[in-house]
Write an enzyme that holds these catalytic residues in place. Structure first.
Site, PDB file in Angstrom:
ATOM      1  N   PHE A 150      39.384 -18.297  74.144  1.00  0.00           N
ATOM      2  CA  PHE A 150      38.004 -18.472  74.605  1.00  0.00           C
ATOM      3  C   PHE A 150      37.436 -19.839  74.242  1.00  0.00           C
ATOM      4  CE2 PHE A 150      36.997 -17.375  70.207  1.00  0.00           C
ATOM      5  CZ  PHE A 150      35.916 -18.210  69.957  1.00  0.00           C
ATOM      6  N   LYS A 174      46.012 -17.054  82.886  1.00  0.00           N
ATOM      7  CA  LYS A 174      45.258 -15.874  82.423  1.00  0.00           C
ATOM      8  C   LYS A 174      44.289 -16.399  81.343  1.00  0.00           C
ATOM      9  CE  LYS A 174      44.497 -13.078  79.688  1.00  0.00           C
ATOM     10  NZ  LYS A 174      43.150 -12.960  79.052  1.00  0.00           N
ATOM     11  N   GLU A 177      38.895 -13.504  78.716  1.00  0.00           N
ATOM     12  CA  GLU A 177      37.921 -12.682  79.430  1.00  0.00           C
ATOM     13  C   GLU A 177      36.504 -12.917  78.923  1.00  0.00           C
ATOM     14  OE1 GLU A 177      40.257 -11.946  77.293  1.00  0.00           O
ATOM     15  OE2 GLU A 177      40.163  -9.893  76.525  1.00  0.00           O
ATOM     16  N   SER A 227      45.242 -16.838  68.796  1.00  0.00           N
ATOM     17  CA  SER A 227      45.342 -16.540  67.366  1.00  0.00           C
ATOM     18  C   SER A 227      46.799 -16.292  66.961  1.00  0.00           C
ATOM     19  CB  SER A 227      44.491 -15.312  67.041  1.00  0.00           C
ATOM     20  OG  SER A 227      44.940 -14.224  67.802  1.00  0.00           O
ATOM     21  N   CYS A 282      40.214 -25.039  67.103  1.00  0.00           N
ATOM     22  CA  CYS A 282      41.449 -24.862  66.337  1.00  0.00           C
ATOM     23  C   CYS A 282      41.703 -26.050  65.432  1.00  0.00           C
ATOM     24  CB  CYS A 282      42.618 -24.673  67.281  1.00  0.00           C
ATOM     25  SG  CYS A 282      42.766 -26.049  68.404  1.00  0.00           S
ATOM     26  N   GLU A 384      41.729 -17.385  58.538  1.00  0.00           N
ATOM     27  CA  GLU A 384      41.115 -18.325  59.470  1.00  0.00           C
ATOM     28  C   GLU A 384      39.747 -17.752  59.818  1.00  0.00           C
ATOM     29  OE1 GLU A 384      42.513 -18.414  63.590  1.00  0.00           O
ATOM     30  OE2 GLU A 384      41.987 -20.526  63.692  1.00  0.00           O
TER      31      GLU A 384
END
Ligand code: NAD
Length: 502
Positions: A150, A174, A177, A227, A282, A384
Site C-alpha cells: 500500500f 496486483k 487493495e 512485509s 520501507c 518493524e
C-alpha cells in the site's frame, strides 16, 4: 463516495459483476470513500489469459516501437502527475507533494526503461572455432506478475512493469487493495500511449488474487514487495510452482550518529526520514543508534523540529505529514508507545497529543513520536513498526552501533552520520545492509542502480530495476552458429567425439 475501482483486463475496465468487494477509506476523515472489486478465479484467469494472448505479439514488437510507446507513457505520466498524486493522497493519506515525489521516482524507472535497446544487447564472439561464431540473446519470460504494497501505490509497481514490459514481457499487476486507484490511472495512460491491449493488466484483490497468480501455470515470474512474512510465503510458493521470484520484504532501518557528526544535519535527517509519509516507507529511519556523548543534544534538536511539524490532511498545502493508512494500523503503531514504556523506554515525544490541522478527529492520526533509551530486547526495537515512531538506542561507540545493525534480522537501508571519511568507509564496507547512506538518510538508489535489501528484507537473488531488473525479466540463450562460405563445404565428416574447438 468515489466510484468503484475494478480490474483492467485486455485494455479496458472490467465490466462483469464482482462477487466480493472491499471498502476503500480516506484516512484523513476515517470515512469510506469508495470500494474495490476483489478478484475471484474467473477474473484471475481472464487477466492471465489476456496477458498470455498478448505475449507473442508484444515479444515480436520491434525495440524501436516499444521505446516509442515507453516515451509516450513517460510524457503522459509526467503530465498526469497531479491527478495521480491526488488519487494516492486520498487513499493512502500521504501529503500530495510527497505523492508527486513517488510518481517522480517511478518515472525515473521509465526513463531507464527507455534505454532498453542498449540493455538488451547480447554478446557476440566471432570464430570461436574455425568458421563458427557464438552469441547470446536476451529473451522475455512471458507473463509476469507484480504484487505490491500500500505504501507506494505508483512507485513500487513502476519499479517493476516499465522494465518487464520494455523487455518484451506482458504484465499482471496486483496492487494493494487499500489504495487501488493509481493502478487504474496508470493502465489508462498505458492505453493512451498506444500499448497493445493485454500487455498491461491490473487485477484488484486480496490473498485470493495473489494465490491465484502463484498457482497459475501461465505465470512465469513473480515480483513481490511487501512485509516479510508475506514475502517469505510468496517466495516459497512461487518457487515451489517453478516460477522465477523476487520478494522484497520489511525493514528496520537504522541511522548511526557518531560524535563528530553535524548534529543539525542528523536531526533534520532523522525528522525527514522518520516522519515523512508518516514513517510508512520501507526506507524510513526507525532506529537511531547514537553515541552516548551526543545523544541528549540530538534528542533535543529532534524535539525542536518535531514541535514545528504540521500534521494534517494530505490535500491541505500546509500539511507536512498525513494520517496513517488504516485505523487498525494506527492503533497497532500507537500500541508500541505503551509497550515501549512498559518495557523501560522513555516516551520523549508523544505523537498522540500532536495537533492536527483542521481539527478532524475521526481520521487515522498519530503524530511524530520518539522513544528514548530503547534497548534491543524491546518490542518497539524488534518489530518493524512502519509508522511515525523513532526509537533512540544509545550506544558506546562505532563498534556497538555496527554490531547492533548487523545483529538485526532486517537489512534494507541504513545511514551513518559522521565527518570522518575513514569511519564512513569502514561502515560501508562492513555493514550487513543492502542500501547504505553516508550523511544521506534515505539512500534509495537511482533507477539505473538496483533496489533491494539483505537478510530478511529480500528473498531471492535479484534486486528491483537497474540491470538486475533487466536480468530478472529476461533469460539468456547462447547460440553457436556455423555458416559456410558459399560453395565451400567444411572439412571433417562424421565425428562421434565431443566437440572441441579448433
Ligand atoms: P503486505 O505484505 O501486507 O501486502 C503486500 C501485498 O501482499 C498486497 O498486495 C496484499 O494484498 C498482499 N497480501 C497481504 N496479505 C497476504 C496474504 N496473507 N497472502 C497473500 N498476499 C497477501 O504489506 P503492506 O502492509 O501493503 O505494505 C507494507 C510492508 O511493505 C512493510 O513491511 C514495508 O516494509 C514493506 N515494503 C517493503 C519494500 C522494500 O522494498 N523492501 C518497499 C515497500 C514496502
Amino acid at each position: 463516495m468515489s466510484e468503484n475501482v475494478t480490474h483492467w483486463i485486455g485494455g479496458a475496465r472490467h465490466q462483469g459483476p464482482a462477487e466480493r468487494r472491499a471498502d476503500v477509506y480516506n484516512p484523513a476523515t476515517g470515512k469510506v470513500s469508495g470500494t474495490v472489486d476483489l478478484a475471484g478465479p474467473a477474473e484471475i484467469d481472464a487477466a492471465v489469459r489476456s496477458a498470455r494472448d498478448a505475449f507473442p505479439g508484444w515479444r515480436d514488437t520491434s525495440l524501436s516501437k516499444r521505446v516509442q510507446i515507453l516515451f509516450r507513457f513517460r510524457e503522459l505520466v509526467r503530465a498526469n502527475t497531479g491527478r495521480l498524486a491526488e488519487a494516492i493522497s486520498a487513499e493512502h493519506g500521504k501529503v500530495v507533494s510527497d505523492a508527486a515525489g513517488e510518481v517522480q521516482r517511478g518515472l525515473e524507472v521509465v526513463d531507464f526503461a527507455c534505454g532498453v535497446p542498449h540493455l538488451l544487447k547480447g554478446g557476440y564472439s566471432e570464430n570461436v572455432s574455425t568458421g563458427v561464431d557464438a552469441y547470446s540473446i536476451l529473451q522475455p519470460l512471458g507473463v509476469v506478475a507484480g504484487i505490491t504494497p500500500f505504501n507506494f501505490p505508483a512507485m513500487v509497481p513502476m519499479w517493476m512493469f516499465p522494465v518487464a514490459i520494455a523487455c518484451g514481457n506482458t504484465f499482471v499487476l496486483k496492487p494493494s487493495e487499500k489504495d487501488p486507484s493509481a493502478s487504474l490511472l496508470l493502465a489508462e495512460l498505458w492505453a493512451e500511449a498506444g500499448l497493445p491491449d493485454g500487455v498491461f493488466n491490473v487485477l484488484q484483490g486480496d490473498k485470493v488474487a495473489v494465490d491465484g497468480l502463484l498457482e497459475h501455470p501461465d505465470v512465469a515470474a513473480v515480483s513481490f514487495v511487501g512485509s516479510t512474512p508475506i514475502a517469505r510465503y510468496i517466495y516459497s510458493r512461487a518457487a515451489e510452482n517453478g516460477k522465477r521470484v523476487q520478494a522484497l520484504g520489511g525493514a528496520k532501518n537504522h541511522m548511526v550518529v557518531l560524535p563528530d557528526a553535524d548534529l543539525d544535519l542528523a536531526a533534520d535527517s532523522a525528522v525527514s526520514a522518520g516522519f515523512g509519509s508518516a514513517g510508512e516507507r520501507c526506507m524510513a529511519i526507525s532506529a537511531i543508534a547514537v553515541v552516548d556523548s551526543v545523544a541528549d543534544e540530538l534528542v533535543a534538536r529532534i524535539r525542536e523540529r518535531v514541535e514545528r511539524l504540521r500534521v494534517g490532511p494530505g490535500d491541505d498545502d500546509r500539511s507536512e505529514m498525513g494520517p496513517l493508512v488504516t485505523r487498525e494500523h494506527r492503533d497497532k503503531v500507537a500500541s508500541y508507545l505503551d509497550s515501549g514504556v512498559e518495557q523501560g523506554a522513555t516516551l520523549a515525544i508523544d505523537g498522540r497529543v500532536h495537533p492536527v490541522l483542521g481539527g478532524e478527529t475521526e481520521g487515522f492520526w498519530l503524530g511524530p513520536s520518539l522513544l528514548d533509551h530503547v534497548t534491543p530486547e524491546m518490542d518497539c526495537y524488534r518489530d518493524e513498526i512502519f509508522g511515525p515512531v523513532l526509537s533512540v538506542v544509545r550506544v558506546s561507540g562505532y563498534d556497538e552501533a555496527v554490531a547492533l545493525i548487523n545483529g538485526n534480522r532486517y537489512g534494507n537501508g541504513t545511514a551513518v552520520f559522521t565527518n570522518d571519511g575513514g569511519a564512513a568507509r569502514r561502515f560501508q564496507n562492513e555493514i550487513q545492509v543492502g542500501m547504505v547512506g553516508i550523511n544521506v538518510p534515505i539512500p534509495v538508489p537511482m533507477a539505473y542502480y538496483s533496489f533491494g535489501g539483505w537478510k530478511q528484507s529480500l528473498f531471492g537473488d535479484s534486486h528491483a530495476h537497474g540491470t538486475e531488473g533487466v536480468h530478472f525479466y529476461t533469460r539468456t540463450k547462447a547460440v553457436t552458429a556455423r555458416w559456410t562460405d558459399p560453395g565451400k563445404r567444411p572439412e571433417g565428416g562424421v565425428d562421434l567425439g565431443f566437440p572441441t574447438n579448433g
